[in-house]
Every structure is written in structure tokens, then in C-alpha cells.
Scaffold this active site. Structure first.
Site, short mmCIF file in Angstrom:
data_model
loop_
_atom_site.label_atom_id
_atom_site.label_comp_id
_atom_site.label_asym_id
_atom_site.label_seq_id
_atom_site.Cartn_x
_atom_site.Cartn_y
_atom_site.Cartn_z
N ARG A 121 1.19 -4.63 -6.45
CA ARG A 121 0.93 -6.24 -5.31
C ARG A 121 0.75 -7.18 -6.64
NH1 ARG A 121 -3.03 -3.41 -1.38
NH2 ARG A 121 -1.59 -3.58 0.40
N GLY A 171 0.88 -1.60 0.12
CA GLY A 171 0.16 0.11 0.36
C GLY A 171 0.63 0.88 -0.21
N GLU A 214 -15.14 10.02 22.81
CA GLU A 214 -15.79 8.91 23.84
C GLU A 214 -15.27 7.78 24.10
OE1 GLU A 214 -17.41 11.21 22.61
OE2 GLU A 214 -16.87 13.12 24.50
N ARG A 221 -25.43 14.17 17.47
CA ARG A 221 -25.86 12.62 17.38
C ARG A 221 -24.91 11.56 17.89
NH1 ARG A 221 -26.67 13.66 10.48
NH2 ARG A 221 -29.04 13.75 10.98
N THR A 225 4.33 2.19 5.43
CA THR A 225 2.63 1.84 5.66
C THR A 225 1.65 2.85 6.50
OG1 THR A 225 1.24 0.34 6.57
CG2 THR A 225 3.71 -0.10 7.67
P1 ADP Z 1 3.01 -4.75 2.54
O1 ADP Z 1 4.61 -5.27 2.38
O2 ADP Z 1 2.49 -3.65 3.22
O3 ADP Z 1 3.00 -5.76 3.99
P2 ADP Z 1 2.19 -7.30 0.77
O4 ADP Z 1 2.28 -8.25 2.14
O5 ADP Z 1 1.30 -7.05 0.14
O6 ADP Z 1 2.20 -5.57 1.72
O7 ADP Z 1 3.16 -7.57 0.56
C1 ADP Z 1 3.84 -7.04 -0.70
C2 ADP Z 1 4.94 -7.21 -1.44
O8 ADP Z 1 5.52 -8.05 -1.46
C3 ADP Z 1 3.71 -8.78 -2.59
O9 ADP Z 1 2.49 -8.29 -3.23
C4 ADP Z 1 4.37 -9.39 -3.39
O10 ADP Z 1 4.57 -8.85 -4.11
C5 ADP Z 1 5.80 -9.03 -2.04
N1 ADP Z 1 6.15 -10.54 -1.13
C6 ADP Z 1 4.93 -10.43 0.07
N2 ADP Z 1 5.19 -11.40 1.21
C7 ADP Z 1 6.17 -12.19 -0.16
C8 ADP Z 1 7.16 -13.34 0.09
N3 ADP Z 1 6.91 -14.00 0.90
N4 ADP Z 1 7.81 -13.80 -0.93
C9 ADP Z 1 8.48 -13.25 -1.72
N5 ADP Z 1 7.80 -11.59 -1.96
C10 ADP Z 1 6.58 -11.33 -1.13
O1 F6P Z 2 -1.87 -1.18 4.20
C1 F6P Z 2 -2.48 0.06 4.11
C2 F6P Z 2 -4.00 0.42 4.40
O2 F6P Z 2 -4.04 0.84 3.87
C3 F6P Z 2 -4.78 -0.23 5.47
O3 F6P Z 2 -4.87 0.25 6.27
C4 F6P Z 2 -6.01 -1.31 4.45
O4 F6P Z 2 -6.22 -2.20 5.60
C5 F6P Z 2 -5.14 -2.04 3.31
O5 F6P Z 2 -4.37 -1.62 3.58
C6 F6P Z 2 -5.79 -1.39 2.01
O6 F6P Z 2 -5.44 -2.34 1.06
P1 F6P Z 2 -6.10 -1.94 -0.57
O7 F6P Z 2 -5.31 -0.18 -0.95
O8 F6P Z 2 -5.79 -2.92 -1.30
O9 F6P Z 2 -7.28 -1.57 -0.02
#
Ligand code: ADP
Ligand code: F6P
Length: 325
Positions: free
Chosen positions: A73, A12, A188, A163, A126
């Protein structure tokens, strides 16, 4: 001495990523190292979508949200053969090392590339602040400020109509954005996944009690900040309204929290981390992730970093409950 470095943003997007990219590019150029921006995360690495950076390439981006390199991704990167093809593409332009800006998933990609002979340093990018090895992640500060400003606006309307407002913020499985927004906007009630046992009827009964109690005390609105990891804001609003007779509205802030001009903190910390990543690669380091802890920038082995656990600060959570009364 490393001669050519690439930089990519993955997962993201987060405000401040551009400042980190700029810092990587300019630190490299200052040292006489060739530097490439890799578009679209690991997908672009695999497809050879590289931009050769000069001093002008990263002009006018430090103040802009999102990522100039775009993000994607790309689950295919888990496959060693796909990574091998990406390494071939890197070799074609002489790219020997890589800075990866992203979350836990992106760190895994960096770790695997390192095991396949490419020196890597990862930066925590992030808005969720859900990376255990660091007290700071690129984008969190901006996202919290953006959400807080939106909540301030909803609060005006909530007060006018007396509200209850449920405002759902991002954070995936973490409640840091919700907790900070809750304290900063004097909410709250604050709902975070780290302190939710999964029992929704119990949670809603507690909220109903809290609303009635505060109404009896003369409060003119009731703000509930709900983390997306708890979710169900619309259904919750309906049931709360039925049980309390207090008009209740839900707003889900969504992706607006990922955009906008980064705060000074995100620009400065991201710049520092970007420069440090290049210095680490120049010293021969690999498989490292940069964090910020106890007032210092520090780097960890990626495996160690991914093995660390993190929880919200219990005292912070407790005072948030007291201050919102
Ligand atoms: P974040 O980096 O925000 O946690 P993701 O989990 O979607 O987001 O991972 C981002 C990208 O990193 C994935 O789309 C993929 O390209 C790569 N990635 C994630 N996990 C693996 C893994 N176990 N091995 C290699 N590449 C990975
Ligand atoms: O990791 C950042 C984030 O914005 C999270 O807070 C949220 O759950 C997710 O990514 C949303 O992902 P996407 O942009 O794929 O909808």
C-alpha cells in the site's frame, strides 16, 4: 502499436494474481511486446523496481498463492508529483502502458496514470468480491474454499462438544465471503454487514433465540458465520454463552484466507483477464477495467465502474436463512 507494457499487483494480495501476471507476460511476449513486472505495487513503480520478463520468468507460478511481484500500500501515489516521478521511471525503460491488478483503490491509481498519459487497464484482484462492475474477482473463489475447509474442521469439533461456534471471515465491508461460506457449510446463521443495521443487542437477541430454538429441535451444534464487517466475534461468543448456557467459541480465520493454491476457477479466469488486458492495451484502450458479467468478460471505463453500486443477492440471502434451519 504498444512496444512495452508493465504489470503490477496492488492492495491486498489474492490467490490467482500470479496467473494473471503470467498471462500478461506471456501474451506480451507472444506478440513481441517487451514486458516488465513491477514489484511492490505503485511503490515499486515509483522506485523503478522493474523485472524484465522473459518466458522463464513466470514459470511455476500459476499454481502458487500470493503474488510473485509482491504487493504494497502506497498512499503517496495520490500525489500527482509522485505519479510524475513514477512516469519518469517508466519512461527510462520505455514502459508505455500498465496492467494494474488490485481493488477499487488501485483502479484510482490507474485512472490517474491514464489522465497523465499512460495507457492503463485494471483487473479486479481481491478476495472480497466487493467490486461493483463484476460478478467475479480474482481470489474470491479460492478464499471461499479455504475458509469453507477451515469451517468444516471447526464444525467437527463443534459437533463433538455440542457447542456454538462463531467463525469470522474476511471481506472488509462486504459480506460475500461470509454468505458463500455460510451456504456452503450449512451454517445456522450468517451475519453480513449489508443486512446489519448496527443494533448489536438486537442482533445478539436474535442469535440467542435462534440457538435455543435449534437446540430444542435437537441440533448438535450451531454454526454462525460472521463477516468481519459485523465483527465483535469474541464478545458476542461470551454474551451468547451467558444467555443460552450453550458453550460458545469464536475463531477468526484471518489471513489464511488470502493464501494457498488458487482454485481452477481463479487460475482460468485470471489467465483470461490477463490476456484480455494486453489485447485491450494493444487496441489502444486506456482507463479500462475488466469485469465478468452475465457469463461474459467485459470492460468498462474506470470512472463508470467506480460509480456502480453493488449489493448481495437478496434471494441468495433469504435462502441461506431457510437452508440453515
Ligand atoms: P485496493 O486496491 O485493494 O482497494 P487500496 O485502497 O489500499 O487497496 O489501494 C491500493 C493502492 O492504490 C494504494 O496504496 C495507493 O498506492 C493506490 N491508490 C489508492 N487510492 C488512490 C488514489 N485516489 N489515487 C492514486 N492512487 C491511489
Ligand atoms: O481486501 C482484502 C482483505 O483481506 C480484507 O478482507 C481485509 O479486511 C483486509 O484485506 C485486511 O488487510 P491487511 O492485509 O492490511 O490486514
Amino acid at each position: 502499436m504498444v512496444k512495452c507494457i508493465g504489470v503490477l499487483t496492488s492492495g491486498g494480495d489474492a490467490p490467482g494474481m500470479n496467473a494473471a501476471v503470467r498471462a500478461v507476460a506471456r501474451t506480451c511476449l507472444n506478440k513481441g511486446i517487451e514486458v516488465y513486472g513491477v514489484k511492490l505495487g505503485y511503490k515499486g513503480l515509483h522506485d523503478g523496481e522493474f523485472i524484465k520478463f522473459d518466458r522463464h520468468s513466470t514459470r511455476n507460478i500459476i499454481n502458487i498463492g500470493g503474488t510473485m511481484l509482491k504487493s504494497a500500500r502506497f498512499p503517496e501515489f495520490k500525489d500527482p508529483e509522485v505519479r510524475k516521478e513514477a512516469i519518469e521511471k517508466m519512461k527510462e525503460v520505455g514502459m508505455e502502458a500498465l496492467v494494474v491488478i488490485g481493488g477499487d483503490g488501485s483502479f484510482r491509481g490507474a485512472q490517474k496514470l491514464s489522465a497523465q498519459g499512460i495507457n492503463t487497464v485494471a483487473l479486479p484482484g481481491t478476495i472480497d468480491l466487493d467490486i461493483a462492475c463484476t460478478e467475479y474477482t480474482i481470489g474470491f473463489d479460492t478464499a471461499v474454499n479455504t475458509a469453507m475447509q477451515a469451517i468444516d474442521k471447526i464444525r467437527d469439533s463443534s459437533t463433538s462438544h455440542e457447542r456454538c461456534s462463531i467463525i469470522e471471515v474476511m471481506g472488509r465491508n462486504a459480506g460475500y465471503i461470509a454468505l458463500w461460506c455460510g451456504i456452503a457449510s450449512g451454517a445456522e446463521d450468517i451475519l453480513i454487514p449489508e443486512r446489519f443495521d448496527g443494533n448489536r443487542p438486537k442482533l445478539e437477541n436474535e442469535l440467542i433465540e435462534s440457538i435455543l430454538e435449534k437446540k430444542a429441535l435437537g441440533k448438535k451444534h450451531h454454526l454462525i458465520i460472521n463477516a468481519e464487517g459485523v465483527g465483535h466475534s469474541y464478545g458476542m461468543a461470551k454474551r451468547i454463552e451467558q444467555a443460552t448456557g450453550v458453550e460458545t467459541r469464536a475463531s477468526i480465520l484471518g489471513h489464511m484466507q488470502r493464501g494457498g493454491n488458487p482454485t481452477a476457477k481463479d487460475r482460468v479466469y485470471a489467465s483470461y483477464m490477463g490476456a484480455l488486458a494486453v489485447d485491450l492495451l494493444c487496441s489502444g484502450a486506456t482507463n479500462r477495467v475488466v469485469g465478468y458479467r452475465n457469463g461474459q468478460y467485459i470492460d468498462y471505463d474506470i470512472e463508470d465502474a467506480l460509480g456502480m453500486a453493488k449489493d448481495v443477492d437478496q434471494y441468495e440471502f433469504e435462502i441461506a436463512q431457510i437452508l440453515g434451519r
